[in-house]
Design a protein around this motif. Structure first.
Motif, PDB file in Angstrom:
ATOM      1  N   GLU A 113       0.836  -1.212   0.000  1.00  0.00           N
ATOM      2  CA  GLU A 113       0.000   0.000   0.000  1.00  0.00           C
ATOM      3  C   GLU A 113       0.864   1.253   0.000  1.00  0.00           C
ATOM      4  O   GLU A 113       0.556   2.237  -0.661  1.00  0.00           O
ATOM      5  CB  GLU A 113      -0.926   0.010   1.225  1.00  0.00           C
ATOM      6  CG  GLU A 113      -2.145  -0.866   1.066  1.00  0.00           C
ATOM      7  CD  GLU A 113      -3.027  -0.880   2.306  1.00  0.00           C
ATOM      8  OE1 GLU A 113      -4.239  -1.035   2.151  1.00  0.00           O
ATOM      9  OE2 GLU A 113      -2.504  -0.741   3.435  1.00  0.00           O
ATOM     10  N   ASN A 114       1.949   1.197   0.762  1.00  0.00           N
ATOM     11  CA  ASN A 114       2.866   2.332   0.774  1.00  0.00           C
ATOM     12  C   ASN A 114       3.462   2.573  -0.601  1.00  0.00           C
ATOM     13  O   ASN A 114       3.616   3.707  -1.032  1.00  0.00           O
ATOM     14  CB  ASN A 114       3.985   2.100   1.786  1.00  0.00           C
ATOM     15  CG  ASN A 114       3.658   2.681   3.138  1.00  0.00           C
ATOM     16  OD1 ASN A 114       3.794   3.881   3.340  1.00  0.00           O
ATOM     17  ND2 ASN A 114       3.190   1.837   4.029  1.00  0.00           N
ATOM     18  N   LEU A 117       0.918   4.147  -3.121  1.00  0.00           N
ATOM     19  CA  LEU A 117       0.437   5.508  -2.888  1.00  0.00           C
ATOM     20  C   LEU A 117       0.993   6.472  -3.934  1.00  0.00           C
ATOM     21  O   LEU A 117       2.205   6.639  -4.056  1.00  0.00           O
ATOM     22  CB  LEU A 117       0.846   5.960  -1.476  1.00  0.00           C
ATOM     23  CG  LEU A 117       0.468   7.398  -1.094  1.00  0.00           C
ATOM     24  CD1 LEU A 117      -1.032   7.590  -1.131  1.00  0.00           C
ATOM     25  CD2 LEU A 117       1.020   7.743   0.269  1.00  0.00           C
ATOM     26  N   GLY A 118       0.073   7.062  -4.687  1.00  0.00           N
ATOM     27  CA  GLY A 118       0.460   8.083  -5.659  1.00  0.00           C
ATOM     28  C   GLY A 118       1.276   7.574  -6.822  1.00  0.00           C
ATOM     29  O   GLY A 118       1.886   8.353  -7.537  1.00  0.00           O
ATOM     30  N   THR A 122      -1.082   2.603 -11.340  1.00  0.00           N
ATOM     31  CA  THR A 122      -1.621   1.514 -10.506  1.00  0.00           C
ATOM     32  C   THR A 122      -3.079   1.314 -10.872  1.00  0.00           C
ATOM     33  O   THR A 122      -3.789   2.281 -11.124  1.00  0.00           O
ATOM     34  CB  THR A 122      -1.610   1.864  -9.000  1.00  0.00           C
ATOM     35  OG1 THR A 122      -1.477   3.264  -8.873  1.00  0.00           O
ATOM     36  CG2 THR A 122      -0.546   1.143  -8.261  1.00  0.00           C
ATOM     37  N   PRO A 123      -3.518   0.075 -10.870  1.00  0.00           N
ATOM     38  CA  PRO A 123      -4.935  -0.159 -11.180  1.00  0.00           C
ATOM     39  C   PRO A 123      -5.831   0.428 -10.096  1.00  0.00           C
ATOM     40  O   PRO A 123      -5.407   0.549  -8.946  1.00  0.00           O
ATOM     41  CB  PRO A 123      -5.048  -1.683 -11.215  1.00  0.00           C
ATOM     42  CG  PRO A 123      -3.883  -2.178 -10.439  1.00  0.00           C
ATOM     43  CD  PRO A 123      -2.796  -1.167 -10.592  1.00  0.00           C
ATOM     44  N   PHE A 124      -7.043   0.791 -10.482  1.00  0.00           N
ATOM     45  CA  PHE A 124      -7.964   1.388  -9.517  1.00  0.00           C
ATOM     46  C   PHE A 124      -8.380   0.376  -8.455  1.00  0.00           C
ATOM     47  O   PHE A 124      -8.394   0.653  -7.279  1.00  0.00           O
ATOM     48  CB  PHE A 124      -9.206   1.933 -10.234  1.00  0.00           C
ATOM     49  CG  PHE A 124     -10.155   2.640  -9.308  1.00  0.00           C
ATOM     50  CD1 PHE A 124      -9.895   3.932  -8.887  1.00  0.00           C
ATOM     51  CD2 PHE A 124     -11.299   2.000  -8.856  1.00  0.00           C
ATOM     52  CE1 PHE A 124     -10.753   4.590  -8.026  1.00  0.00           C
ATOM     53  CE2 PHE A 124     -12.173   2.655  -7.987  1.00  0.00           C
ATOM     54  CZ  PHE A 124     -11.890   3.943  -7.574  1.00  0.00           C
ATOM     55  N   TRP A 125      -8.725  -0.838  -8.907  1.00  0.00           N
ATOM     56  CA  TRP A 125      -9.165  -1.867  -7.974  1.00  0.00           C
ATOM     57  C   TRP A 125      -7.956  -2.634  -7.439  1.00  0.00           C
ATOM     58  O   TRP A 125      -7.039  -2.931  -8.177  1.00  0.00           O
ATOM     59  CB  TRP A 125     -10.134  -2.848  -8.646  1.00  0.00           C
ATOM     60  CG  TRP A 125     -11.348  -2.159  -9.167  1.00  0.00           C
ATOM     61  CD1 TRP A 125     -11.617  -1.861 -10.470  1.00  0.00           C
ATOM     62  CD2 TRP A 125     -12.444  -1.665  -8.405  1.00  0.00           C
ATOM     63  NE1 TRP A 125     -12.808  -1.196 -10.553  1.00  0.00           N
ATOM     64  CE2 TRP A 125     -13.351  -1.067  -9.300  1.00  0.00           C
ATOM     65  CE3 TRP A 125     -12.757  -1.665  -7.036  1.00  0.00           C
ATOM     66  CZ2 TRP A 125     -14.533  -0.483  -8.887  1.00  0.00           C
ATOM     67  CZ3 TRP A 125     -13.942  -1.083  -6.627  1.00  0.00           C
ATOM     68  CH2 TRP A 125     -14.824  -0.489  -7.555  1.00  0.00           C
ATOM     69  N   ALA A 126      -8.000  -2.958  -6.183  1.00  0.00           N
ATOM     70  CA  ALA A 126      -6.967  -3.763  -5.523  1.00  0.00           C
ATOM     71  C   ALA A 126      -5.561  -3.363  -5.951  1.00  0.00           C
ATOM     72  O   ALA A 126      -4.804  -4.177  -6.473  1.00  0.00           O
ATOM     73  CB  ALA A 126      -7.195  -5.246  -5.811  1.00  0.00           C
ATOM     74  N   PRO A 127      -5.191  -2.110  -5.747  1.00  0.00           N
ATOM     75  CA  PRO A 127      -3.883  -1.653  -6.200  1.00  0.00           C
ATOM     76  C   PRO A 127      -2.733  -2.388  -5.511  1.00  0.00           C
ATOM     77  O   PRO A 127      -1.694  -2.628  -6.123  1.00  0.00           O
ATOM     78  CB  PRO A 127      -3.871  -0.162  -5.834  1.00  0.00           C
ATOM     79  CG  PRO A 127      -4.885  -0.015  -4.762  1.00  0.00           C
ATOM     80  CD  PRO A 127      -5.928  -1.049  -5.030  1.00  0.00           C
ATOM     81  N   ARG A 171       9.130   4.090  -9.081  1.00  0.00           N
ATOM     82  CA  ARG A 171       8.721   5.307  -9.773  1.00  0.00           C
ATOM     83  C   ARG A 171       9.709   5.687 -10.857  1.00  0.00           C
ATOM     84  O   ARG A 171       9.681   6.806 -11.359  1.00  0.00           O
ATOM     85  CB  ARG A 171       8.558   6.438  -8.764  1.00  0.00           C
ATOM     86  CG  ARG A 171       7.277   6.304  -7.982  1.00  0.00           C
ATOM     87  CD  ARG A 171       7.267   7.100  -6.706  1.00  0.00           C
ATOM     88  NE  ARG A 171       5.962   6.987  -6.059  1.00  0.00           N
ATOM     89  CZ  ARG A 171       5.548   5.925  -5.395  1.00  0.00           C
ATOM     90  NH1 ARG A 171       6.338   4.881  -5.257  1.00  0.00           N
ATOM     91  NH2 ARG A 171       4.342   5.876  -4.870  1.00  0.00           N
TER      92      ARG A 171
END
Lengths: 519, 308
Positions: A113-114, A117-118, A122-127, A171
């Motif tokens: 999750e970290n 972030l941003g 990343t996919p919208f669902w279950a990123p 990134r």
């Protein structure tokens, strides 16, 4: 060295020799010029160290690169093209990644999750699921093992740093900025980090490595740029540099590396701690059965990575935190869970970890801060009223004795520099001739000059027969000052070794909790 | 106690829990982004007034609810401006919003006081499900569409919060805005949107009272529900799914405080929801670490980018 900065960029050559270049960058804050016409660059496949004392302007410089500050003047060139970096988002888009000294992680969230972030794409669902997979692939390539489903607060500082590096790589960082990356690592973890950095070098990344430690800069860097008071003193190839030369550039004068330290003549035990248990702010066990003693005339050092219970231990010993179990004796008195004032009255001095938050009252004047702790007793207090003349006389005396630089005893303490605030605290704590000095990170964030003075003051206490407990994350400092060294890991003392025969590797292993040594 | 009594109690608890549910869902989002809004009571009463005024004038209850939503969101934006942009104290600003809302709605509503609504939002019967014995009349008869929309919304908001990219952003902003900022997230925008959503949902909750539940306008008709919402947000540990049963439990307490008046003194009964709210807060305070760990890390703290 490259040619001097100028307009000599012929339309941005396709293969420019640098990844990023700052030219004549100036940035002022009210009262200080943090960066004064600084020129600095990183080439692909190099580790470029930025060396300087605290306050030399290193962090300001990289914050400009990362879009957190806007320069007042000067320009930034990325791969031959002039750019403006207005925000971290733009910096990331230009391939700049940053690992802050204080990690920017959301502790209750998972590693994935970290990382998500941003993160663009990343996919919208279950990123988290998708990013976790990409994270593992990257981790393999650079040798940075992580578990994407672990929650960040469960990770050690070294693992958290890996997450930060992976976040930047994910990134697409071409340039990676590491701000004081080794301050939270054990010597072994530092070694691993250096391996990762050489892998990044092979992959053609540019690394900006910020540090104030000469040894590691010489070990890891290809080139070293030294800053002092906001200016670049010079850039040298690491192969041609040595410690005394860098120290001279950094401090601006010759630096003595060895402190003069008399032989240790320990007396009776001033502090003995028997199996104490203390909880942290979250109510979880922080100190778990620590047992040790500190004798008069010795410095007892506690090494360890931050967050292994050192803070809670010191707070328990100074009466600020409840001891759940176990006993503390100071100078023969049973003092378990006695009040801070009682402890102060029997001769315990406390140099706290957070000097501004806990060491001084920032809004009060220097002289008022100097008498805190004794303000309620003669000669400072008579019949319930402060006797200002004695306060002033005392203050002037110690300001002189401890060399505190202040415009007057009436100046609010918050206006002093970090080093002078620390000297103020030491003056207050040591002027009563304490029998026991509890010092937590006494030189953290201070420049070389102030550090030398503070260390000298502690050694003088030892010579005068006081017992000194020194807690520090700076292993060099502990090894230099302490007569015996204890290592704390997860709230336990994992071992005690004599200062003279201490071995870095051995202490490093103990800091990681891997070995128990009897001493 | 016959079955009919139980059926009607559950049915009324659901109806009474609706404004609590909508309000709590909104407050959960605001607080997940790091902003406490104690103005829920004010936003609800403004929503109730606006909903009634528009529905009465136009004659369309749905438009009334829309107006309630818009007014609630607008009031919340004011709170967002003060606390996010000007970095005012969130608690003071929220309290001010509550007092302001109660005062303004009371003033504007003088002419409508006690008037019944011409066309209230109708109750619906869910076809098929209503035929189930006991459960049918309990859950699927005599409710308005907002009961079911509220539950559906809770599920959607849960999914968004914990299973989507947006959720990661919102939760991160509430836990550690500096981290989000360093990764290029617009902390201000996220907080504005979450606070506005909070106001929108609180407004609908208020509008439900005047357009569907009563349906009429009375000064101060929210009667402290906004405060229960604040407590429920903690009770639900900032989780939209838990908000469902929390809201309906408190709905039942409210309803019972009318129902039991024949047996217990009404003054004591009226205290019940608030006494429970205090109990919840006390217990969550005692439970210490375990509950607090779930509170967003930067709750109540304005974000300032680290300048020196």
């Amino acid at each position: 060295m490259r040619a001097a900065a100028g307009s000599g960029h012929p339309d941005g050559p396709p293969e420019s020799p640098h990844l990023i270049r700052l030219e004549e960058v100036t940035k002022s804050f009210p009262g200080v010029t943090a960066n004064d016409r600084v020129t600095f660059e990183v080439r692909p496949g190099e580790v470029h160290a930025l060396l300087g004392e605290n306050g030399a302007g290193k962090t300001t410089l990289v914050n400009i690169l990362y879009g957190l500050y806007r320069p007042d003047s000067g320009s930034i060139v990325v791969r031959g093209r002039r750019v403006a970096i207005r925000s971290p988002r733009e910096a990331i888009a230009l391939g700049v990644g940053m690992v802050h000294q204080h990690f920017k992680l959301v502790l209750p969230h998972t590693v994935a999750e970290n990382a998500a972030l941003g993160l663009p794409g990343t996919p919208f669902w279950a990123p988290a699921r998708d990013v976790g997979r990409r994270l593992c692939a990257l981790a393999e390539r650079y040798g940075l093992p992580v578990d994407p489903d672990r929650r960040v607060w469960e990770l050690s500082a070294g693992e958290q740093q890996r997450v930060e590096i992976l976040k930047a790589l994910l990134r697409g960082a071409q340039v990676l900025i590491l701000d004081e990356p080794t301050s939270v690592l054990t010597p072994q973890e530092t070694g691993e980090l250096f391996k990762v950095l050489s892998r990044m070098r092979e992959e053609g990344h540019g690394v900006i490595f910020i540090s104030h430690k000469l040894t590691e800069v010489l070990e890891v860097a290809d080139r070293i740029t030294v800053m002092r008071r906001g200016r670049v003193v010079g850039t040298v190839a690491a192969a041609e540099a040595n410690k005394p030369m860098l120290a001279r550039m950094m401090v601006g004068r010759e630096v003595v590396f060895r402190l003069t330290k008399a032989a240790c003549t320990p007396g009776e035990a001033a502090l003995s701690v028997e199996g104490i248990h203390v909880r942290n702010d979250r109510g979880l066990p922080a100190v778990r059965g620590a047992t040790f003693h500190v004798c008069r005339g010795e410095i007892f050092g506690i090494a360890g990575i931050a967050g292994n219970g050192q803070r809670e231990l010191v707070e328990a010993l100074t009466g600020l935190r409840r001891i759940e179990q176990g006993k503390v004796r100071i100078l023969g008195n049973e003092v378990t869970n006695r009040s801070p004032r009682f402890l102060a009255d029997i001769g315990v001095a406390h140099v706290p970890e957070e000097r501004i938050r806990m060491g001084i009252v920032p809004g009060l004047s220097v002289e008022e801060n100097l008498i805190l702790k004794r303000h309620h007793r003669p000669p400072f207090c008579r019949a319930g009223l402060l006797h200002l003349a004695s306060v002033r006389r005392f203050a002037q005396g110690v300001i002189e004795e401890y060399g505190i630089v202040t415009s007057s005893p009436n100046t609010p303490a918050k206006l002093l520099s970090g080093g002078n605030i620390q000297k103020l605290i030491l003056a207050r704590e040591l002027s009563g001739q304490p029998a026991l000095v509890l010092a937590a990170h006494p030189t953290y964030g201070l420049d070389v000059g102030a550090t030398e003075q503070i260390r000298d003051l502690l050694l003088r206490q030892r010579a005068g027969g006081a017992a000194v407990l020194l807690v520090s994350e700076d292993l060099e400092e502990v090894m230099e000052l302490a007569d015996r060294i204890a290592v704390m890991f997860r709230g336990e003392i994992t071992g005690v070794v004599a200062g003279g025969e201490a071995d870095r590797e051995e202490i490093g292993l103990m800091m990681a909790g891997e070995e128990r040594v009897r001493g | 106690m016959d079955l009919g009594w139980l059926v009607s109690t559950v049915s009324r608890a659901l109806a009474f829990g609706v404004p609590l549910l909508w309000g709590t869902l909104g407050e959960i989002y605001a607080e997940r982004s790091g902003v406490v809004n104690l103005g829920v009571e004010g936003m609800m009463i403004l929503g109730a007034y606006a909903g009634f005024a528009v529905a009465q004038t136009v004659g369309v209850p749905a438009l009334g609810l829309l107006a309630a939503a818009v007014v609630g969101a607008a009031a919340a934006l004011w709170h967002a401006f003060l606390t996010v942009t000007l970095r005012a104290n969130q608690y003071v600003s929220g309290l001010a919003l509550t007092l302001f809302g109660l005062g303004l709605a009371g003033l504007l509503g003088r002419g409508w006081e006690g008037k019944p609504l011409r066309v209230p939002l109708g109750a619906i019967t869910v076809p098929g499900l209503a035929e189930i014995p006991v459960l049918g009349p309990m859950l699927f008869v005599d409710q308005t569409i907002l009961t079911y929309l509220g539950v559906l919304l809770a599920v959607i908001l849960w999914v968004v919060l914990f299973r989507t990219r947006w959720g990661v952003v919102i939760r991160s902003v509430g836990e550690s805005p500096a981290t989000a900022d360093s990764l290029g997230i617009n902390v201000t925008l996220v907080r504005y949107l979450c606070v506005a959503l909070g106001g929108l949902l609180a407004g609908v909750g208020g509008g439900y009272l005047s357009v569907a539940y009563r349906p009429s306008w009375t000064e101060g008709m929210t009667a402290g529900m906004g405060w229960i919402v604040i407590a429920l947000t903690i009770f639900a540990s900032w989780d939209p799914l838990r908000a469902i049963w929390g809201a309906f439990f408190f709905g039942a307490l409210y309803h019972l405080s009318f129902r039991l008046q024949a047996y217990v003194s009404p003054e004591l009964l009226k205290l019940m929801p608030y006494a429970f709210a205090i109990l919840v807060l006390a217990v969550s305070g005692f439970g210490g670490a375990r509950w607090r760990r779930r509170a967003p890390g930067s709750l109540g703290i304005p974000y300032v980018r680290g300048e020196r």
